[in-house]
Design a protein around this motif. Structure first.
Motif, short mmCIF file in Angstrom:
data_model
loop_
_atom_site.label_atom_id
_atom_site.label_comp_id
_atom_site.label_asym_id
_atom_site.label_seq_id
_atom_site.Cartn_x
_atom_site.Cartn_y
_atom_site.Cartn_z
N ALA A 40 19.48 -5.66 -35.19
CA ALA A 40 20.83 -5.68 -35.77
C ALA A 40 21.89 -5.64 -34.68
N LYS A 41 21.46 -5.50 -33.43
CA LYS A 41 22.37 -5.38 -32.28
C LYS A 41 23.39 -4.25 -32.49
N VAL A 42 22.88 -3.14 -32.99
CA VAL A 42 23.74 -1.97 -33.21
C VAL A 42 23.44 -0.97 -32.09
N PRO A 43 24.49 -0.44 -31.43
CA PRO A 43 24.24 0.52 -30.35
C PRO A 43 23.62 1.81 -30.89
N MET A 44 22.87 2.47 -30.00
CA MET A 44 22.09 3.61 -30.44
C MET A 44 22.48 4.85 -29.64
N ILE A 45 22.37 5.99 -30.30
CA ILE A 45 22.50 7.28 -29.61
C ILE A 45 21.26 8.06 -29.98
N VAL A 46 20.60 8.68 -28.98
CA VAL A 46 19.40 9.45 -29.29
C VAL A 46 19.76 10.92 -29.43
N PHE A 47 19.33 11.52 -30.53
CA PHE A 47 19.49 12.96 -30.71
C PHE A 47 18.11 13.59 -30.65
N ILE A 48 17.82 14.28 -29.54
CA ILE A 48 16.52 14.98 -29.45
C ILE A 48 16.69 16.29 -30.20
N ASN A 49 16.03 16.37 -31.35
CA ASN A 49 16.24 17.48 -32.28
C ASN A 49 15.20 18.58 -32.08
N LYS A 50 15.43 19.67 -32.73
CA LYS A 50 14.52 20.83 -32.75
C LYS A 50 14.38 21.47 -31.37
N MET A 51 15.48 21.40 -30.59
CA MET A 51 15.45 22.02 -29.26
C MET A 51 15.45 23.54 -29.36
N ASP A 52 15.67 24.07 -30.57
CA ASP A 52 15.62 25.53 -30.74
C ASP A 52 14.19 26.05 -30.72
N LYS A 53 13.23 25.15 -30.89
CA LYS A 53 11.82 25.60 -30.92
C LYS A 53 11.37 26.00 -29.52
N PRO A 54 10.61 27.06 -29.43
CA PRO A 54 10.18 27.50 -28.09
C PRO A 54 9.20 26.51 -27.45
N GLY A 55 9.33 26.34 -26.16
CA GLY A 55 8.34 25.57 -25.40
C GLY A 55 8.44 24.06 -25.53
N VAL A 56 9.52 23.55 -26.15
CA VAL A 56 9.59 22.10 -26.29
C VAL A 56 10.07 21.46 -24.98
N ASN A 57 9.64 20.22 -24.77
CA ASN A 57 9.96 19.56 -23.51
C ASN A 57 10.66 18.22 -23.76
N PRO A 58 12.00 18.22 -23.63
CA PRO A 58 12.74 16.99 -23.93
C PRO A 58 12.41 15.85 -22.97
N ASP A 59 12.00 16.20 -21.74
CA ASP A 59 11.69 15.15 -20.78
C ASP A 59 10.52 14.29 -21.23
N ARG A 60 9.61 14.92 -21.96
CA ARG A 60 8.47 14.15 -22.46
C ARG A 60 8.98 13.09 -23.45
N VAL A 61 9.93 13.50 -24.32
CA VAL A 61 10.50 12.57 -25.29
C VAL A 61 11.23 11.44 -24.56
N LYS A 62 11.98 11.83 -23.52
CA LYS A 62 12.72 10.81 -22.76
C LYS A 62 11.77 9.81 -22.13
N ALA A 63 10.66 10.34 -21.62
CA ALA A 63 9.68 9.45 -20.98
C ALA A 63 9.08 8.51 -22.01
N GLU A 64 8.76 9.05 -23.17
CA GLU A 64 8.17 8.20 -24.23
C GLU A 64 9.15 7.12 -24.68
N LEU A 65 10.43 7.52 -24.78
CA LEU A 65 11.43 6.54 -25.20
C LEU A 65 11.65 5.49 -24.12
N MET A 66 11.55 5.94 -22.88
CA MET A 66 11.74 5.00 -21.78
C MET A 66 10.69 3.90 -21.84
N GLU A 67 9.47 4.31 -22.21
CA GLU A 67 8.40 3.32 -22.34
C GLU A 67 8.74 2.26 -23.38
#
Ligand code: GDP
Length: 631
Positions: free
Chosen positions: A232-259
């Motif tokens: 649709a050629k619509v710009p995107m913003i990523v919201f990495i959610n549930k950062m309140d949970k203990p032990g979560v690693n946003p970098d892993r999500v970023k890496a997966e999205l980068m792929e």
């Protein structure tokens, strides 16, 4: 607001204000009527394909007398998943015309049928003002879309001030406290609403917020959302959610999205990433700020000082109020008592309600509003246009309704195995498209091979998609648009996908033995499809908790999500849509008591004969086998 000042008529001269308004209405209606008078011949004229503006694939196909499937397939081979209702761009029309051996020519004419799509008044750049962005939230199930939409709705200062009852009108608008900038959110999370709109040629979204749960990462629907945004050629913003949970690693999500090619600004890409929590209301302000930043870059503008046009978000028949439609105004200003054409219906606006259920007298661009006064219920994705002349409005609505009926007729021509002989012999079906979803790559390959070798006189079998995994609603959509038979091999649809299958009338065949697939196809081609042993799914229960019992084995504490689970039914165990076991129930309990059945929304304990390898999240599906005669 600044734009109203310019326009403010002289209050001392009420009379002349009315006269001015009348003149404006007359001018607008005259413009439309004049455009309509210029009707000319379109379609194939002396070997030249003449068109007036955007056409859906179905319309194009009709005009050049080709099956819709051929065009859908043409794009499919280029990696584009379009369907019969997709609006073709002018480039695509040109490309298709040439591909089919015709020259092409665009006539700038408006017909009653294309008016809603094509009617445009050139705006003086000076008349354009910045408008609020319209945002859709997408992402995998359970990643927090609904929670985020609720949290954002309540972050709205003016909402709490008003204290009004918010009503579901398909979208809501929030106002930033300091700057008074507005943002509109489409309130139906998920992809269905978005694809439905797009498939009907409507673009109601300026920005997509992709929600990814930090503890779960990129999942199938995350990827689907990325594809939608790209297409649709619509710009995107990523919201990495549930950062309140203990032990979560946003970098892993970023890496997966980068792929997947979605690269955060921080990592040198172009996509804003915000880490936060919908539940703990963490960094929601940052998300809103980023939405406004992206909106600024997109430079979203419209002219509010003209008759409104836009798109229908949702509509239903209300017992007390009659047809009720939520619409999103995209251009101009919608006013009480305007006469409106919306898809195949029209009417005079008797009441306009905002998302607080407050009566309002008008709605500006990007404002969602409830319209009461239409004669019938329009469809989501229908375009609307104000046209203050009831007779012309009726004529246009009728032409639109005719067109929608023609399109619906095309849809009903979907291929099914029990009609296939007639479809080959009488309706000239030449291609039999097949989609395969299977449990393993081995099954996929094996099926592809036997099907490609299979010969049915007069038809070419073509496997248009074959992949490993559960049957999803995307598969069903593709089957519908490509007119294909959908095969599930050792995989089962969820209750929701099953509903989509029924709704769309797609022929879904489920098997677990390869030769049965072949036999069924051969018989069907001869019109000799045997009375079938059909499995009827009775219910689905989700495993929520597991108990090990030394005597009876694993007891699955379940929640019945659909239908009924009966003690005597056969059951199979599904993990991520794949069948991992087929067998019988050994025991069905509610708390300590044995029960005969457990209904939707109830809890029960299930043990399965000779099978203990259950996991949380598995689906236990109960079914019956019945004989059903074809035809
Ligand atoms: P949807 O299917 O994407 O609409 O997801 P929901 O909004 O229904 O959320 C799924 C589950 O995740 C619910 O139980 C929410 O309470 C929970 N959830 C949503 N956002 C958050 C968050 O930021 N943190 C935590 N811990 N849980 C969340």
């Amino acid at each position: 607001m600044a734009e109203n000042k310019k326009n403010k008529p002289n209050h001392n001269k009420n009379q002349s204000k009315k006269a001015l308004e009348r003149q404006r209405v007359n001018q607008h209606t005259k413009t439309i009527k004049n455009k309509l008078k210029e009707e000319k011949q379109t379609g194939l004229v002396d070997g030249v394909f003449v068109y007036t503006g955007p056409l859906t694939i179905a319309e194009f196909a009709l005009k050049i007398n080709k099956p819709v499937t051929e065009i859908v397939k043409y794009f499919f081979k280029q990696g584009l998943m379009l369907n019969q209702n997709t609006l073709l761009s002018e480039d695509q029309i040109a490309e298709l015309a040439i591909e089919n051996g015709y020259d092409f020519k665009k006539e700038n004419i408006v017909t009653k049928e294309n008016l809603l799509e094509t009617f445009q008044v050139e705006d003086d750049p000076k008349s354009l003002v910045t408008i609020p962005p319209v945002v859709t939230v997408m992402g995998h199930v359970d990643h927090g879309k609904t929670t985020l939409l609720d949290a954002l709705r309540h972050s709205n200062i003016t909402t709490s001030e008003a204290g009004g009852i918010t009503q579901a009108i398909g979208a809501y608008q929030i106002v930033m406290p300091q700057t008074e900038q507005k943002i509109t959110f489409i309130d139906t999370p998920g992809h269905e609403a978005f694809t439905e709109m797009r498939s009907r040629g409507a673009n109601a979204t300026n920005i997509i917020v992709l929600v990814v749960a930090a503890d779960d990462g990129v999942m199938p629907q995350t990827e689907e959302a990325i594809d939608h945004a790209r297409q649709a050629k619509v710009p995107m913003i990523v919201f990495i959610n549930k950062m309140d949970k203990p032990g979560v690693n946003p970098d892993r999500v970023k890496a997966e999205l980068m792929e997947k090619g979605v690269i955060s600004e921080e990592w040198g890409g172009e996509v804003p990433f915000i880490e936060g929590s919908a539940k703990a209301k963490l960094n929601l302000d940052q998300l809103l700020e980023n939405i406004l930043l992206v909106a600024e870059v997109e430079d979203l503008k419209a002219n509010p000082n003209k008759f409104a046009s836009g798109v229908v978000l949702e509509a239903h028949l209300d017992k007390a109020r009659g047809p009720v439609a939520s619409v999103l105004v995209q251009q101009g200003t919608l006013r009480l008592r305007d006469v409106l054409v919306a898809g195949g219906t029209y009417g005079t606006i008797k009441d306009l309600r905002d998302d607080q259920n407050k009566s309002v007298s008008q709605a500006e661009p990007s404002m969602p509003v409830l319209v009461i006064g239409l004669n019938d219920v329009p469809l989501p994705g229908d375009k609307f246009l104000v046209l203050n002349d009831e007779k012309t409005a009726r004529q246009i609505a009728t032409a639109q309704a005719d067109r929608q009926a023609r399109e619906a007729e095309q849809t009903s021509k979907i291929v099914t195995l029990d009609k296939i002989k007639t479809q080959i012999e009488e309706e000239g079906l030449k291609n039999l498209n097949i989609i395969i979803k299977a449990d393993t790559q081995g099954s996929v390959e094996a099926l592809k091979q036997v099907l490609n070798k299979l010969e049915i006189p007069g038809v070419k079998i073509e496997v248009i998609r074959a992949s490993v995994g559960a049957i999803t609603s995307t598969d069903v959509s593709l089957a519908q648009t490509a007119n294909a038979i959908l095969y599930g091999f050792n995989v089962r649809p969820s209750a929701e996908v099953r509903r989509v299958v029924e709704e769309r009338g797609v022929d879904l065949r489920l098997h677990n033995v390869i030769y049965k697939v072949v036999e069924e196809l051969e018989q069907a081609a001869k019109g000799l499809l045997d009375p079938e042993m059909v499995e009827k799914v009775q219910g689905q229960a989700e495993v929520r908790v597991l108990f090990k019992h030394s005597a009876v084995g694993t007891i699955a504490g379940c929640y019945v999500v659909d239908g009924v689970i009966k003690r005597k039914d056969k059951v199979r165990v599904l993990r991520n849509g794949v069948v991992i076991y087929d067998g019988e129930i050994a025991g069905l309990k509610h708390e300590k008591d044995d029960i005969k059945e457990a209904k939707t929304s109830s809890e029960c304990g299930i043990t399965i004969k000779n099978f203990n390898d259950l996991k949380n999240g598995d689906i236990i599906e109960s079914y019956l086998v019945e004989t059903v005669a074809n035809n």
